[in-house]
Design an enzyme around this catalytic site. Structure first.
Site, PDB file in Angstrom:
ATOM      1  N   SER A  75     -29.173 -67.782  56.215  1.00 25.84           N
ATOM      2  CA  SER A  75     -28.773 -67.737  57.456  1.00 25.84           C
ATOM      3  C   SER A  75     -28.567 -66.030  56.691  1.00 25.84           C
ATOM      4  CB  SER A  75     -27.854 -68.021  57.633  1.00 25.84           C
ATOM      5  OG  SER A  75     -26.531 -68.301  56.319  1.00 25.84           O
ATOM      6  N   VAL A  97     -25.034 -67.581  47.724  1.00 30.38           N
ATOM      7  CA  VAL A  97     -24.992 -66.719  48.515  1.00 30.38           C
ATOM      8  C   VAL A  97     -25.399 -66.119  48.289  1.00 30.38           C
ATOM      9  CG1 VAL A  97     -22.825 -64.936  48.095  1.00 30.38           C
ATOM     10  CG2 VAL A  97     -22.579 -67.823  47.678  1.00 30.38           C
ATOM     11  N   LYS A  98     -25.967 -65.628  49.430  1.00 25.12           N
ATOM     12  CA  LYS A  98     -26.444 -63.787  49.618  1.00 25.12           C
ATOM     13  C   LYS A  98     -26.095 -62.529  49.310  1.00 25.12           C
ATOM     14  CE  LYS A  98     -29.507 -63.954  52.860  1.00 25.12           C
ATOM     15  NZ  LYS A  98     -30.184 -64.017  54.349  1.00 25.12           N
ATOM     16  N   ILE A  99     -26.683 -62.092  48.229  1.00 27.82           N
ATOM     17  CA  ILE A  99     -25.762 -61.002  48.467  1.00 27.82           C
ATOM     18  C   ILE A  99     -26.952 -59.736  48.447  1.00 27.82           C
ATOM     19  CG2 ILE A  99     -25.255 -59.418  45.381  1.00 27.82           C
ATOM     20  CD1 ILE A  99     -23.699 -61.639  44.690  1.00 27.82           C
ATOM     21  N   LEU A 139     -25.451 -68.750  52.343  1.00 27.49           N
ATOM     22  CA  LEU A 139     -24.464 -68.296  53.584  1.00 27.49           C
ATOM     23  C   LEU A 139     -24.221 -66.628  52.977  1.00 27.49           C
ATOM     24  CD1 LEU A 139     -22.387 -67.880  55.201  1.00 27.49           C
ATOM     25  CD2 LEU A 139     -21.272 -69.244  53.556  1.00 27.49           C
TER      26      LEU A 139
END
Length: 373
Positions: A43, A140-142, A109
């Site tokens: 996403s 977790v998207k960074i 996310l």
């Protein structure tokens, strides 16, 4: 075995670049997992902007949250909706995660894109989202910015799975490989488990061709003396750039540093091909899947590209084929002044800005859905 299943068998995991509540509730995602072998979901703020702000699918859930939390901030109202979606998707993918022993089955996310240049803020938000979703198969998207790199290291050291996003250049990718290894080394140093800590590096593809092709077309139309050679490079630079990034990955995992970590039971950081929907209708709609198939990779596809590949994709070991040709494409692009470093640098900055704009629009849409009274 259909083409998507064959893609997975060839080493490239098919992921879906789409999240929407009704799509999940109607069983459509489950069908993709069961029938096509989709093993992950991504996403981003743009996807959530369209999902939450573009209709009424979330209105009842938001109203229920507002009744219990009448003074909640807009960002908290959004996160409540997003986290609920991600939890549902994580639970659908959990059997894949268990079956593959934590090698696959992830949903991503993103931290707020406004934190792209804020290391400490990114670390804090990564920890917050990890705790809120509370599923081992969350990533977790960074963003892979300079400020993002130490945040990636810290998150991996904490045992938080990370999807590094908005990578366009091999130089940025090298920094991300280093950040991932450093996080794992910290877990080794402190004696913490590392075999179920996972990461992907999201390397964007089609946006590069869109920018380079535009410059080629401009110069050809202006009567450039190298028009024929320039035209021959249309639709080739992005794939060549990706192939050489994969060659960098192969070099890195053969290094003594990485092999020392392998001996400690770590997972590789898979390259994930992102932005794989074609921007030019003259190109085959499966171009950025067909040309990037190889071991320990992921291709996250929007629904239309996923459907197109199922229908007419070609499965072959293309990622490691014609690498010398890829180097020649890059050399010609450099000789002709197409200036890929400037293009990738601009795309990274623009990518963050676009996600910030989408996030702001999303929050405005959530704010416009008034709390129930």
């Amino acid at each position: 075995m259909n083409r998507l299943q064959a893609l997975a068998a060839a080493g490239t995991a098919p992921w879906l670049d789409f999240v929407e509540r009704r799509f999940v509730e109607d069983g459509k995602l489950q069908a993709l997992v069961d029938e096509d072998g989709v093993t992950g979901v991504t996403s981003n703020p743009s996807i959530f902007e369209k999902a939450i702000g573009g209709g009424t699918a979330y209105d009842d859930a938001l109203a229920a949250f507002d009744r219990s939390n009448p003074d909640a901030a807009t960002v908290d109202r959004y996160e409540h909706l997003a986290v609920a979606d991600i939890v549902r998707v994580a639970d659908i993918l959990r059997p894949v995660y268990d079956r593959t022993d934590a090698r696959d089955g992830y949903v991503s996310l993103e931290v707020s894109p406004s934190l792209a240049d804020d290391t400490d803020g990114t670390i804090a938000e990564a920890r917050k989202l990890w705790a809120a979703v509370d599923r081992p198969n969350l990533m977790v998207k960074i963003p892979g910015t300079r400020a993002g790199a130490p945040a990636i290291t810290a998150a991996i050291a904490d045992g938080i799975n990370v999807n590094v996003t908005l990578l366009f250049s091999r130089e940025d990718y090298a920094r991300v490989l280093e950040a991932y290894a450093a996080g794992l080394e910290e877990r080794v140093r402190t004696g913490r488990p590392r075999d179920r800590v996972a990461s992907v590096a999201s390397f964007f593809v089609s946006r590069i061709d869109a920018r380079i092709d535009g410059e080629i077309d401009r110069r050809v139309a202006a009567g450039d003396a190298d028009a024929d050679t320039l035209s021959s490079l249309r639709g080739k630079v992005a794939v060549a750039n990706a192939k050489l990034a994969y060659a960098d990955y192969q070099t890195f995992i053969a290094s003594d540093r990485w092999q020392a970590l392998v001996a400690k039971g770590v997972q590789p950081q898979r390259l994930l091909w992102a932005s794989t929907g074609v921007k030019d209708p003259a190109y085959p709609d499966t171009l950025y899947v067909d040309q990037l198939i190889g071991p320990e990779t992921v291709n996250t596809m929007p629904p239309a590209t996923l459907a197109a590949f199922r229908e007419r994709g070609t499965v072959a070991p293309t990622l490691t084929a014609d690498v010398d040709d890829a180097r020649d494409v890059m050399a010609q692009a450099d000789r002709l002044g197409l200036d890929l470093p400037s293009v990738t640098g601009a795309l990274a900055v623009e990518g963050v800005a676009a996600f910030v704009a989408s996030f702001d629009t999303l929050l405005a849409a959530v704010a416009g859905k008034k709390p129930a009274t």
